[in-house]
Design an enzyme around this catalytic site. Sequence first.
Site, PDB file in Angstrom:
ATOM      1  N   SER A   1      10.892  25.041 -36.531  1.00 53.90           N
ATOM      2  CA  SER A   1      11.449  23.704 -36.292  1.00 53.90           C
ATOM      3  C   SER A   1      10.381  22.618 -36.155  1.00 53.90           C
ATOM      4  O   SER A   1      10.709  21.438 -36.110  1.00 53.90           O
ATOM      5  CB  SER A   1      12.335  23.710 -35.045  1.00 53.90           C
ATOM      6  OG  SER A   1      11.586  24.034 -33.905  1.00 53.90           O
ATOM      7  N   LYS A  56      16.838  20.293 -26.838  1.00 47.35           N
ATOM      8  CA  LYS A  56      15.774  19.399 -27.324  1.00 47.35           C
ATOM      9  C   LYS A  56      16.118  17.942 -27.055  1.00 47.35           C
ATOM     10  O   LYS A  56      15.257  17.153 -26.635  1.00 47.35           O
ATOM     11  CB  LYS A  56      15.558  19.632 -28.820  1.00 47.35           C
ATOM     12  CG  LYS A  56      14.991  21.009 -29.151  1.00 47.35           C
ATOM     13  CD  LYS A  56      14.933  21.249 -30.663  1.00 47.35           C
ATOM     14  CE  LYS A  56      14.363  22.609 -30.982  1.00 47.35           C
ATOM     15  NZ  LYS A  56      14.357  22.893 -32.434  1.00 47.35           N
TER      16      LYS A  56
END
Length: 790
Positions: A689, A732
């Site tokens: 990611s 996140k």
Amino acid sequence: MTNQQPILNPKQQDTLPETLPILPLFEAVLFPKMVLPLLVTQEDSIKLIDESMSNDRIIGIVVAKEQKSDNTYGVDDLYEVGTSALILKMAKTEDNKSHLLVQGLNRFKIKESVGGKSYLQAKVGYPKEEYEEGKEIEALMTNIISLFLRIVELSSGMPKEIGEVAQTLQDPATLADMVSSTINAKIEEKQQVLESMNIKKRLKLVNKLASYQVEILELGSKIHNQVKGDMDKSQREYYLRQQLKAIREELGEKDDTAFEIEEYKQKIESKNLPDQAKKEAERELSRLARMHPSSSEYTVTSTYLDWLTSLPWKESTPDNLNIKKARKVLDEDHYGLEKAKKRIIEYLAVRKLNPDSKGPILCFVGPPGTGKTSLGRSIARALGRQFIRISLGGVRDEAEIRGHRRTYVGALPGRIIQGIRRAESNNPVFMLDEIDKVGSDFRGDPSSALLEVLDPEQNYTFSDHYLDVSFDLSKVMFITTANILDPIPPALRDRMETLKLTGYIQEEKIKIAKKYLIPRQQKENGLKDGQIKFTKGAIKAIITGYTREAGLRNLEREIASVCRGAAAVIAQNEAESISIKAANVSKYLGPVKFTDETIDRVSTPGVALGLAWTQSGGELLFVEATAMQGKKGLTLTGQLGEVMKESATAALSFIRSNAANLGIAEDYFEKHDIHVHVPAGAIPKDGPSAGVTMMTALASLLTDTPIKQNLSMSGEITLRGRVLPVGGVKEKVLAAHRAGIKTIVLPKQNRKDLDEIPPKVQKDLKFLFADKMLDVLKYALDKNIVKFDS
């Protein structure tokens, strides 16, 4: 032993007939010069005896290979070698049975059968024995006599004189036959001796049989002496116990054992055990009644009965099916956690409509400090059930779940049955904490043992190794907790319904601190109402300046530190009450631990801000890139995993392939080395990611363009310029929100994950979605790039 007796000087026959009437035997072998009593009952055999008595009294005796029900034997049904015998005596009984006493004369070998009679006749030959003198023959005879004397000594039913007779024998053939006929051996082994015409071979066979018989007799004698000693000891103990019993009766004391047996009997009757458990309990009670209290088995059995009669086989606590009341209890104990609360309310509604529904298997997954364990306790209070918690962290022994078998010393049931017993009901809320921390080693795999426990289709017949009877766990509400799902085996994960508990936003933390944490720490540190007061600004300062976590543990620790500092001031009479404001928080907690440095760190070209997922929630991830004179080398540092290194290489390859669109000189990569570093170098990092973050940092460096302020990103990249979706979006986003980020770039396919983001967070943030990597650069770079066209 057979009852053959040796005749040392039998009447010698000058000539033996070539045709003999054959009498089959089943359980004995007749040897030459030996005498054997027989009982004849078959009609044909009696006729054979009668005719022989009127002639020369000589018959042939041969062992049958197997006994027949119709008593009809042919030559093939008998062994080939037999013994001719002289009928010494014959007497008939009233029921027409014949009692014989026969003496063996000589070995013969059957040639062929002869007809004409109702009984079996055969032509026979008399083979010669092979004999040779020598020291070996004498040694074999000496050894046989020695073994035979030992057999006579160990055999209670054998006369001692027979040993003396054996010592007087000089003929090796006679000695071998006599010992073979006297010792206890199989018919097949004795027949083998009879068939042996070589004297040396015959002596060796007898030696072997006698040696084996000595071993058997010595072992039997040893066992007999041992058992006799044990019996003498038991008889003595019994006599002393009877005396002790009589003394107690004279003193008027009660028999504790009988009282205990009766107590167990009443427990079994009153407990309403299931049929299988009741049957096992009654069987063990019957065994217990026959034991003495001093026996070690007595303690084992009584402990087992204690467990059987103390478990709540059919005892349940009534469920609180008032849904509004349950919702109120959940809200009182926890702020937020709407998903978990909604699932519990749904369960209550189903129980209300279908009381026979099975308990769910829930798994709360989330960072530490988000309230997973305390939520389980709150669920039990809302349902009105008992709450049992066991920690599985570090458990490596399968017996912790299934228990030990009763054959082991100190055996106990597993933790599941122990917890049920403590709860005193068969429907508690059972929390299995830290299920992702279970290990396995040579003692087994506890996670495999949990497969049956956490399966509603199987756990109604859960079998604990100690109990060895099925216990119904289907009414238990099992709740497990984990920080991450990856370590949990797929088969076990499939049995559980996963509920994710993500981190709290700042507003939620402020409310939780006011409602729960501050009052609890105030009480813990002995502060009364009014002695300490936290302003909203002070709580916010503690959250932003001293903690940066998804959960609440560190926040409570910092609040506890402030309360302790205030308690010290009040205890010294320096003040009667204290007000904690944002300005004086540092007085109690020291300098601020976390400052907002994102603007300073990303204001330089080559620095990008990404988002990472960890077990503790989301984290900010800085990626720094720099270039220097060299020969197109790429250096990666910061404890990066293989996947992250590959993402950096892919990002560089994409930028090189699009150098013209980004305005980068064609020969730039030929003359420069590039170094990519991810700070916090002591912490291992991996995952795909961070691909867009690395690509953006490299593009920022090579175009000398700083990235926009308060912007972070996450996404996986491909060499063809696509941006792929990532996981952990909620964690996140919450991490970015805590750090004051205003804009987040995410893959287009992650747009659906915004449904999980709290509305307050969505309102504070701007989300940009990218399907191509050049779109990410459009959003992130601060000025237009020449020929920039996606």
